[in-house]
Structures are given as C-alpha cells and as structure tokens.
Scaffold this motif. Structure first.
Motif, PDB file in Angstrom:
ATOM      1  N   GLU C 146       0.826  -1.200   0.000  1.00  0.00           N
ATOM      2  CA  GLU C 146       0.000   0.000   0.000  1.00  0.00           C
ATOM      3  C   GLU C 146       0.860   1.250   0.000  1.00  0.00           C
ATOM      4  OE1 GLU C 146      -2.167  -1.176   3.341  1.00  0.00           O
ATOM      5  OE2 GLU C 146      -3.346  -2.572   2.147  1.00  0.00           O
ATOM      6  N   VAL C 153      -6.120   2.777   3.086  1.00  0.00           N
ATOM      7  CA  VAL C 153      -6.969   1.643   3.433  1.00  0.00           C
ATOM      8  C   VAL C 153      -8.192   2.168   4.166  1.00  0.00           C
ATOM      9  CG1 VAL C 153      -7.047  -0.538   4.639  1.00  0.00           C
ATOM     10  CG2 VAL C 153      -4.935   0.247   3.641  1.00  0.00           C
ATOM     11  N   PRO C 154      -9.370   1.668   3.863  1.00  0.00           N
ATOM     12  CA  PRO C 154     -10.568   2.138   4.588  1.00  0.00           C
ATOM     13  C   PRO C 154     -10.437   1.856   6.091  1.00  0.00           C
ATOM     14  CG  PRO C 154     -11.182   0.827   2.682  1.00  0.00           C
ATOM     15  CD  PRO C 154      -9.714   0.727   2.801  1.00  0.00           C
ATOM     16  N   ALA C 157     -11.524  -1.512   7.313  1.00  0.00           N
ATOM     17  CA  ALA C 157     -10.564  -2.570   6.981  1.00  0.00           C
ATOM     18  C   ALA C 157      -9.410  -2.580   7.963  1.00  0.00           C
ATOM     19  CB  ALA C 157     -10.058  -2.382   5.563  1.00  0.00           C
ATOM     20  N   GLU C 158      -8.962  -1.397   8.341  1.00  0.00           N
ATOM     21  CA  GLU C 158      -7.867  -1.340   9.314  1.00  0.00           C
ATOM     22  C   GLU C 158      -8.290  -1.978  10.630  1.00  0.00           C
ATOM     23  OE1 GLU C 158      -4.924  -0.708   8.923  1.00  0.00           O
ATOM     24  OE2 GLU C 158      -4.438   1.097   7.794  1.00  0.00           O
ATOM     25  N   ARG C 161      -8.409  -5.687  10.241  1.00  0.00           N
ATOM     26  CA  ARG C 161      -7.042  -6.205  10.242  1.00  0.00           C
ATOM     27  C   ARG C 161      -6.500  -6.324  11.657  1.00  0.00           C
ATOM     28  NH1 ARG C 161      -3.580  -3.213   5.509  1.00  0.00           N
ATOM     29  NH2 ARG C 161      -4.591  -4.241   3.765  1.00  0.00           N
ATOM     30  N   GLY C 221      -7.031  -3.381   1.634  1.00  0.00           N
ATOM     31  CA  GLY C 221      -8.165  -3.760   2.456  1.00  0.00           C
ATOM     32  C   GLY C 221      -8.102  -5.195   2.882  1.00  0.00           C
ATOM     33  N   ASP C 225     -15.886  -8.838   4.934  1.00  0.00           N
ATOM     34  CA  ASP C 225     -16.307  -8.001   6.049  1.00  0.00           C
ATOM     35  C   ASP C 225     -16.718  -8.893   7.217  1.00  0.00           C
ATOM     36  OD1 ASP C 225     -16.985  -5.907   7.530  1.00  0.00           O
ATOM     37  OD2 ASP C 225     -18.483  -5.090   6.172  1.00  0.00           O
ATOM     38  N   VAL C 346     -14.640  -2.192   3.158  1.00  0.00           N
ATOM     39  CA  VAL C 346     -13.473  -2.879   3.692  1.00  0.00           C
ATOM     40  C   VAL C 346     -12.391  -3.038   2.629  1.00  0.00           C
ATOM     41  CG1 VAL C 346     -14.714  -4.147   5.433  1.00  0.00           C
ATOM     42  CG2 VAL C 346     -14.448  -5.124   3.174  1.00  0.00           C
ATOM     43  N   GLN C 347     -12.610  -2.510   1.460  1.00  0.00           N
ATOM     44  CA  GLN C 347     -11.627  -2.708   0.406  1.00  0.00           C
ATOM     45  C   GLN C 347     -11.582  -1.443  -0.442  1.00  0.00           C
ATOM     46  OE1 GLN C 347      -9.674  -5.600  -0.702  1.00  0.00           O
ATOM     47  NE2 GLN C 347      -8.836  -4.073  -2.065  1.00  0.00           N
ATOM     48  N   ALA C 348     -10.378  -0.896  -0.607  1.00  0.00           N
ATOM     49  CA  ALA C 348     -10.235   0.274  -1.466  1.00  0.00           C
ATOM     50  C   ALA C 348     -10.333  -0.153  -2.921  1.00  0.00           C
ATOM     51  CB  ALA C 348      -8.903   0.960  -1.201  1.00  0.00           C
TER      52      ALA C 348
END
Lengths: 199, 336, 428
Positions: C146, C153-154, C157-158, C161, C221, C225, C346-348
């Motif tokens: 990234e 990153v949204p 999502a972070e 993670r 991401g 989800d 959750v995903q760019a």
C-alpha cells in the motif's frame, strides 16, 4: 535528518525520504564507521538492526546491501544502502557491531553470493554446503512449472524460452558465481535451475 | 521317588507360566487405562474405534508390534541388542513370582521375598544399559547411561523406605508382612512419612513420568529404545507397564495390606471364595495406584536429570534414613 | 582429540570449484578408504563429523572436538525441534559445550517466488511462512504494497485487520505455552492450547474461509467483512477465553517442577538481546520495552490503549510469563477494536493487476515472535523487483549458541521452545 546532513556531509546528495523512512547511500568502505557512529552516538541512537537485505540490480551490474535501523529518538526507519560491485561482491561485515547480523549476512551470502569480509562464519545457511549457485540473483531462473502460474507472461525472466539471452551478457560478462558451464547450458536452451539443483 | 519334589516343580512351572501369561493382559489393561484416562484429562475422547468404547485399542497395539519388521542397526552389537529386551522384560516378569495376590496365591513363598524382589527388579537396569550401548546410537547411549544413574540412585531410597516396614513387621516375607498387617492394621499408618518417599522412588525406579528421564521423548527421542522396532520394542513397552503394575502391587502389599479388605478380613473365609475376595481387593488397590501414576503423567512436566539425581540423594535418602531410625527406635522401645 | 587438521585451508567463499570433493578430501587427508562394515566400533567421538574440510573459522571450531566431547545431531527428525530443524550439539557428557543451528530443511525460496508473482498473489505466498501467525505474515506485505502503491486503506478494513491480527496473536502465544510444556514432558497443556487455538481458528475461518493459511488480506483492504454473526461468536469466545488460558496457567505457572526447570535458565540480558537482533516477546522478557506497535506505530495502534509489558529476568520463565501477559493485552485490544469498529467499506478500489510506481517501501509489524518486516522494491512492473522478509524467529535462533553452553541436553528444548521459533518462518 538534519543531524545526518550535519554529521555526514558527504552523503547529502544521496539522501532521500518518504513518509516514514530516511534513506542514505553510503560508500562501501565507510559503512562500518557510519553504522558505528549511528549506533553509538547519543544523538542518533540507532540501537536496533531491524533488517539487512541484499538486492540484485542485475542489469545495472551491482548489488546493494540494505540495512534498516531503528532508533527510539527518531520517528522513522533509517535505511542505509551500500552498493557492491557485481563482479567482485565483497563488503565489510557488520557482525562486530551487531552479532545478530550473522544470519542476515549468511543468508545474503547464500542467496546472493555477497562476501562479507571479516565474518567468521560465512557459510551457506539454507542451501546445502556443496551447492554452487546463488538462487536469488536475477539471472537465476525459476524452473518451468512456475510459468503456469497466474503471473506467467508478466515477467519474461520466468520463462527461459522467452528470455533474451543478451540482456545480461551485454552488460556483464558471466558473473562471478556463474561457472562457464552453466552459462553455456542456458544458451543451449536448458533452464539453469535444473542444472544447479543440489545433489 | 520324592513326590513332594515333583509336585513342587510342577507347581512352580504352573505358577510361572500363569504369571507370564498374566503379564500380557496386565500390560494391555494398564496401557488402555493410560490411553483413556489421559484422554479424559486432556478433554479428548481417546481411542473409541476398536471394540466397545475402544476397549481393545491397546490389544491391537500389542498385535501390531508383532507384525512389524524387526530391524537391527548395521553397527549394533547383535547379540546384546537382541538380548536386552528379554532382560528388561524378564526382570519385570520374574519379580512377580513373589507377589502374594490372594491368600495362598503366591508362586514362590520365600522367607526373603522382599530381598528377592528388589534384587530381580534391579536387573532391568542392566537391560536398559545394554540396550543403550548395543544400539550404536548416541541418544540410546545417553539414555542408557541416564537409566543406570537414575535407577541405581533411586534404588537406595526405595529400599531404605522398605526397610522401615521390614523393621516394623519383623519379616522379609511378603506373606508375613501381610499377616502382620492383618493383626496390626495397615502399615501405611505408622509409616505415613515414608509413603511419599516410596511412591516417588518407585515411580522413578520404573521410569515413569515425571521421572521418565530415560525415554524423555522430547530430549532423547526414545532413549535406549530409539533403535528398537517390532516386538523387541514391544517387550520394552510391555515391561514398562508391567513394572508400573508391579510397583503398585508392591506398594499395596507393603503399605496397604495386600489382599486385605479395608475392613476386618474374614480370615476364616478360606478356599475359593477367599481367594476371589482377596484378588478383588488386591487388584482394586493396585489399579488405584496405577491410576495415580497415570494422573501424574498427565499433569506434571518432566524433571531435569540433575534435579532428579539431586532429589534422590539430597531429599529422599535423608528422609528414608530418618524414617528408618525413628521406626527402629519405636520398635525397640515398644519391645522393652 | 583434534578431528580436523587446523592447517586445512579455509576456502574462499566465492571459489566455485570448492566442492570439488576429491580434491578437498585429499587436502584434508580424508581420501583414505573408510573402514568398511561393522568390524569394530568407530567410537562415538568421530561419528558425525563432515567428510569435507571446514569452510569457515567457526565451522572448524565447531567440528574440533576436545577430549570427551561428542557431536549429537538433534533433528531434523527429532520429536521436539518445532519442525524440521537440526541442532548440531557438541556435548561433554550431558553438558552442552557448543551448539549450531543448521537450517534450510524447509526452505522453499518464498522470496524468489514472490519476486515472480504479482502483488496480489504475493499475499498468498507469504501465508505458509510462519504458519502459526499467517495473519501477521500478510499484514506486513499488505502495508508495504500500500505504501508503494499509495492507497489509503478504509478505516473499517484497518480495524478488521487489527482484530484478526490480535486474535492470531492470542492463539499463537497460547500454543507457545503448550509447546514449552510439551518439550519439558508435560503432555496436557499443549492440548489445552490447541483447544484454545481451535476456537480462535474457527472464528478466523468463519471470517476468511481457511483454517490455517487465511489469505485474508488484500492490497488496500481485507477480503471479507465481519458480520453480526461473527461478532456474536466473538463475544461468546471472549466470555470464556480467559478461563481457558487460566486453566492452562494453573497447570504450569505455579507448578514446582515447571518453575525449577525454567527459572534462571537461558538468561538473556537486554543489551545482549538487542545485539543479537532478538525482538518481540523474547526481547521484552529481557526488559527492553520495544514493541513495534508502540515504537513505530502502524495501522490503528496509535488509537488503541495497551501496555508494553516487560519482564526483568530474561529467563525461560520470564518469556513464558511474557506470553501470558501479552495474551491479556491482546484481548484488551480486541475489546477496544470491537467497541470502536466503524462502518464503511473494507476494500479500497484497486485494479486487478497492481503496477506501482518504481520505489521502495519498508513495513514492519509486531508479529507474535517479534519484528516482522518486509522490504519491497518496485520497478514499475506487476511483480515486485525485490521482496525481502525478515522473519523474527529466524533471527532469534542466533541467540541459541550464546545461551545453550553450560546447560544440559534437557534444557536445549526448553530454551528453544521459549523462543517459540516456527520453522516455516525460519526457513522461508
């Protein structure tokens, strides 16, 4: 960063930063001095060797040994790049500064064939002791089966039949670690990997 | 013709055959107990495929080792390598000769059966040492030497702790010790201090966890048994579990009244019924201590070899000596 | 007895003719025919010496045996070497005088494979490295790529993670407790550890689809989800995980034998640990409060509250206690993450084949074994030009030769298990 510029005026031209990394290039004969100063000097305090890696810039005919340092006094990682000649890949060892560099250097020697002068224990670490080649060099090709992967066709290095043999040979005579026999076998259209498989 | 002699010989042969035959199911039962009990303690199901509830798992294991190839390392000393399992196994089996299972049910009722028992049981160390040496394997060698050091050291507190009972009862015969306990109550009450010493030393003597230095699978692979396969390994394996059972029986005989019931035993209840009654209590008590040993194995990590030796010489031996002196003084004072 | 002639020339490392065996054997005086068959015992002193001259000074020192010393190969087929690792142990009786880890039995060349794979597929290749912390393995390359590609990153999502990474840390540390006990002969804690692991792995497989090699992270991401069902299962797990850990702890922490075998054993002081490149819980157990999550924060860790716990003694017992303390901190982090989890994507937006601009990126994360870092170089094509991973357990193994001498064979396993190496990561 300002501190780096003050203390090492000769590296100004090579300084480069991104969001969390400061990168400098250090000549090969100065690397141990520089790293010692960076580690021991109270202003720097880069006490931890986070990583040491070797990069093969095959077409440009040099290797690079890259050290990443961490300091609790500075916000970013410090990246030290040392350029090593591809024909005679020798560079001083930093195991006197960090004993933990031993496995790093052994791995670099094993994978890239970079010789660290002064290292007491420069052996193969992953490959068997009688292995001849250095697998992570860019002129070491993967066997053919990888060509069936999703990445096939993306990188011509992967498939020897598509590889242009003059790509390295115009820039470099057979590099040190490639014995003449193996270079010839590549020309004969075989994959190098099948020739250099450990016995 | 001396019929008594012939009768005696016949009785002896019958008894030894029966005892040898007894070792096999005993080993199976003890192994099965261990499989199931450890599984329960580890929140597992354990073996449940062979037979009802997995009952015959250990039996199948036993027959499996029979079918396996018997290999001998190239550089091993073939004669001693072959002999070692027999020595270990026979040491365990022979020591069963003197154990009184029930009233009158003892193969070899000697006046010095205690001495005989510990002498014969000590033979197994020779077998382990020979196995370790003959295998031509460094792990085996280390394991063999460990077994020699460990078993020789632990025999001293083990025997000394028994001497307390011997002094108390005034006899070296197991049957007479039981007879004494019939009249005076079980011996573990006056010898309560020495009971843990005996139990620890016995566990160490038969190389059970947490004192299984000899096998020590995470250090020495399998110790002296590393190079063994097939039924030769099976004999070692059987001997270990038979020895566990024997140690429990000896513990029961010496301290818990042998075949005596917890309440006053109807001594006049002779004959067949009395034998069955005695056998029942004997095996019940013995398997209780087998269970305790299995429990220990599931719970405790292994000791280190130097800590083990230190414990034998610095803790158990003085305790056993103190107990011996106190017992002797009490006995002498009591007779005055 | 000197097994190797000290006069033997140490060959130049780049001499490609050096494995010309006949020449070297002749040079070492080893070209004599070997005593054949089983005519006599060779004696254990010389068994195990390589039939070639040493390549380095250290190797010569290792293979030079004094009177009464012998070499024991522990592994690669050994019950407790945590995978296929070989320890070459020089012992005098049972006391270790020297030790040398021999690696490479599990070497798959993942770095090279990754250099021939696209950025998206790299994330699948790194999974089997440190197979007990696959989520961490994916985290660092994802961050590095990234950085290379320059995408944000949204937030959700972070958070996801961080959640999966901390869950992974819980079971990894929990297993270490079990392995440590198993290597000292305690049979039960490992099974309790696996019960704990299975519960976490069930959660993680519910969210990612795989049990062991999750393949959950994506550049920009994560793959899936979390939903309400997952969160309710997480809550159920959360309600009894501490009991599980405590059950295991009761078996070990106050156990007299366990303490006798671990306290004061394999003491690594902080200065030396930094020298040796030991990181993570092993370093913190030696009293150095270095945690990448705090020292060089990444992801959402600056926003979360947790303590960097250290122990003072630096022995095996301290490393064990450190793991337990970190499990509790991880659970504290999981609570905060679940509380604060924002909504959103959750995903760019990322193209199918990622071609970053030429550049270099370094990303380091705190894996259960220490500083796990990735150095990626892009040359503008769809594959990384160089992909370098620093695996913490690989570097931590260097501490073994300094810690072992003077201890007994039985302690090698305890000390090694306390460093919690995973051979998949060591051998890459």
């Amino acid at each position: 960063m300002r501190l780096l510029l003050d203390r090492f005026p000769e590296i100004v031209s090579d300084l480069w930063t991104d969001e969390d990394t400061v990168e400098v290039q250090v000549p090969r004969d100065r690397v141990v001095d520089t790293l010692r100063t960076l580690r021991d000097d109270g202003d720097f305090g880069f006490f931890l060797l986070a990583d040491a890696a070797a990069v093969d810039y095959g077409p440009r005919n040099w290797f690079e040994v890259v050290y990443h340092l961490y300091s609790d006094r500075h916000p970013g990682w410090l990246r030290i790049r040392v350029r090593v000649d591809r024909q005679d890949p020798r560079t001083p060892t930093v195991t006197d500064l960090w004993e933990g560099a031993m496995f790093h250097e052994r791995e670099m020697y094993d994978m890239m064939g970079i010789v660290f002068e002064g290292n007491r224990d420069l052996r193969r670490i992953y490959m068997s002791p009688d292995y001849k080649s250095f697998p992570q060099r860019k002129d070491f090709l993967l066997p053919d089966d990888a060509a069936d992967s999703a990445a096939a066709g993306v990188n011509p290095l992967e498939r020897p039949e598509t590889w242009q043999l003059d790509r390295f040979q115009q820039s470099a005579a057979p590099a040190v670690a490639i014995p003449a026999a193996e270079s010839q076998s590549v020309e004969a259209g075989k994959t190098m990997a099948s020739e250099t498989r450990p016995r | 013709m001396d019929w008594t002699l012939l009768l005696g010989i016949g009785r002896f042969i019958l008894a030894t055959t029966l005892l040898l035959l007894l070792t096999i199911p005993t080993a199976f039962v003890v192994i099965q107990m261990e499989l199931k009990i450890i599984a329960l303690m580890q929140l597992r199901i354990g073996p449940n495929r062979v037979g009802p509830g997995g009952m015959f798992q250990s039996t199948i294991h036993g027959f499996k080792v029979l079918a396996k190839e018997d290999t001998v390392p190239d550089q091993a000393d073939r004669a001693t390598f072959t002999m070692a399992p027999w020595m270990v196994y026979m040491a365990a089996a022979m020591s069963m000769l003197v154990i009184p299972f029930a009233p009158g049910l003892v193969a070899f009722d000697s006046k010095i059966s205690v001495v005989y028992f510990f002498a014969v049981l000590g033979l197994s160390v020779v077998g382990l040492l020979v196995a370790g040496w003959a295998s031509y394997n460094k792990y085996s060698l280390l394991g063999g030497l460990r077994s020699a050091a460990q078993m020789v050291s632990y025999e001293i507190p083990l025997t000394l702790s028994v001497v307390g009972v011997v002094v108390l009862t005034g006899s070296l015969s197991f049957t007479e010790i039981i007879a004494w306990q019939l009249h005076h109550g079980w011996a573990f009450l006056p010898q309560i201090l020495i009971l843990p010493v005996f139990f620890i030393a016995a566990t160490a003597e038969i190389n059970r966890a947490p004192f299984d230095m000899v096998e020590a699978d995470s250090e020495l692979v399998a110790g002296p048994f590393t190079e063994y396969s097939g039924m030769r390994f099976g004999f070692f394996f059987f001997a270990e579990y038979v020895a566990l059972f024997i140690m429990s029986t000896i513990l029961v005989t010496l301290f818990f009244g042998g075949w005596l019931a917890p309440w006053p035993f109807p001594a006049q209840l002779g004959g067949f019924i009395g034998t069955i009654y005695g056998l029942f209590w004997f095996f019940l008590k013995a398997y209780i201590f087998v269970f305790v040993a299995v429990w220990m194995r599931a719970t405790l990590p292994r000791l280190r070899v130097d800590q083990l030796m230190g414990m034998a010489w610095k803790v158990l031996l003085p305790l056993a000596l103190v107990n011996l002196f106190v017992t002797a003084i009490v006995v002498v004072v009591g007779k005055l | 007895m000197t097994a190797v002639d000290p006069e033997v020339r140490i060959p130049d490392p780049l001499d490609t003719e050096r494995d010309d065996e006949a020449r070297l054997r002749a040079a070492a005086g080893l070209d004599l025919p070997r005593a054949a068959g089983r005519a006599e015992y060779a004696g254990f002193e010389t068994v195990g010496l390589p039939d070639r001259p040493p390549q380095t000074e250290r190797e010569r020192q290792l293979f030079t045996l004094d009177e009464g010393e012998m070499l024991v190969n522990m592994g690669p087929q050994h019950p407790s070497t945590h995978g296929v690792m070989r320890l070459l142990v020089k012992v005098r009786g049972e006391v270790i005088t020297d030790i040398d880890p021999v690696l490479g039995y599990l070497h798959r060349g993942i770095e090279k494979l990754c250099e021939n794979a696209t950025y998206t597929t790299v994330l699948t290749y790194v999974d089997p490295m440190d197979y007990l912390s696959a989520m961490h393995n994916e985290h660092a390359p994802a961050i590095a790529f990234e950085k290379l590609y320059g995408i944000e990153v949204p937030r959700r999502a972070e958070y996801i993670r961080a959640l999966v990474v901390e869950l992974n840390r819980v079971f990894s540390h929990g297993l270490m407790m079990g392995f440590l006990a198993l290597d000292m002969g305690g049979l039960t804690p490992i099974l309790y550890g696996f019960i704990n692991r299975d519960e976490v792995v069930d959660l993680l497989s519910a969210i990612s689809g795989q049990r062991m090699l999750f393949n959950f992270f994506r550049v920009g991401g994560v793959n899936w989800d979390v939903n309400d069902e997952f969160l309710s299962r997480l809550g159920k797990w959360r309600s009894h995980v501490l009991d599980n850990i405590a059950m295991n702890e009761r078996l070990l922490t106050e156990n007299e034998i366990f303490r006798a075998r671990t306290r004061g054993m394999g003491i690594l002081d902080g200065r030396r640990a930094v020298q040796l490149g030991v990181t993570g819980p092993n370093l913190r157990a030696s009293g150095v409060p270095f945690d990448v999550r705090r020292a060089h924060p990444y992801s959402i860790y600056p926003e979360l509250e947790f303590e960097v716990i250290t122990q003072q003694t630096g022995d095996v017992y301290a490393r064990y206690l450190q793991r337990i303390a970190e499990i509790k901190q991880s659970i504290r982090l999981i609570d905060q993450i679940v509380d604060r989890m924002p909504h959103g994507p959750v995903q760019a937006q990322v193209p199918g084949i990622i071609r970053p601009r030429p550049g270099r990126a370094y990303a380091a994360i705190e894996s259960p074994r220490g500083l796990y870092s990735v150095y990626a170089i892009s040359d503008g094509s769809a594959t990384p030009y160089r992909f370098r991973m620093r695996d913490p357990s690989f570097i931590s193994l260097q501490a073994l030769p300094t810690l072992m001498p003077g201890h007994l064979i039985a302690d090698t396993m305890a000390i090694m298990a306390s460093f919690d190496p995973v051979m998949g990561g060591v051998d890459k």
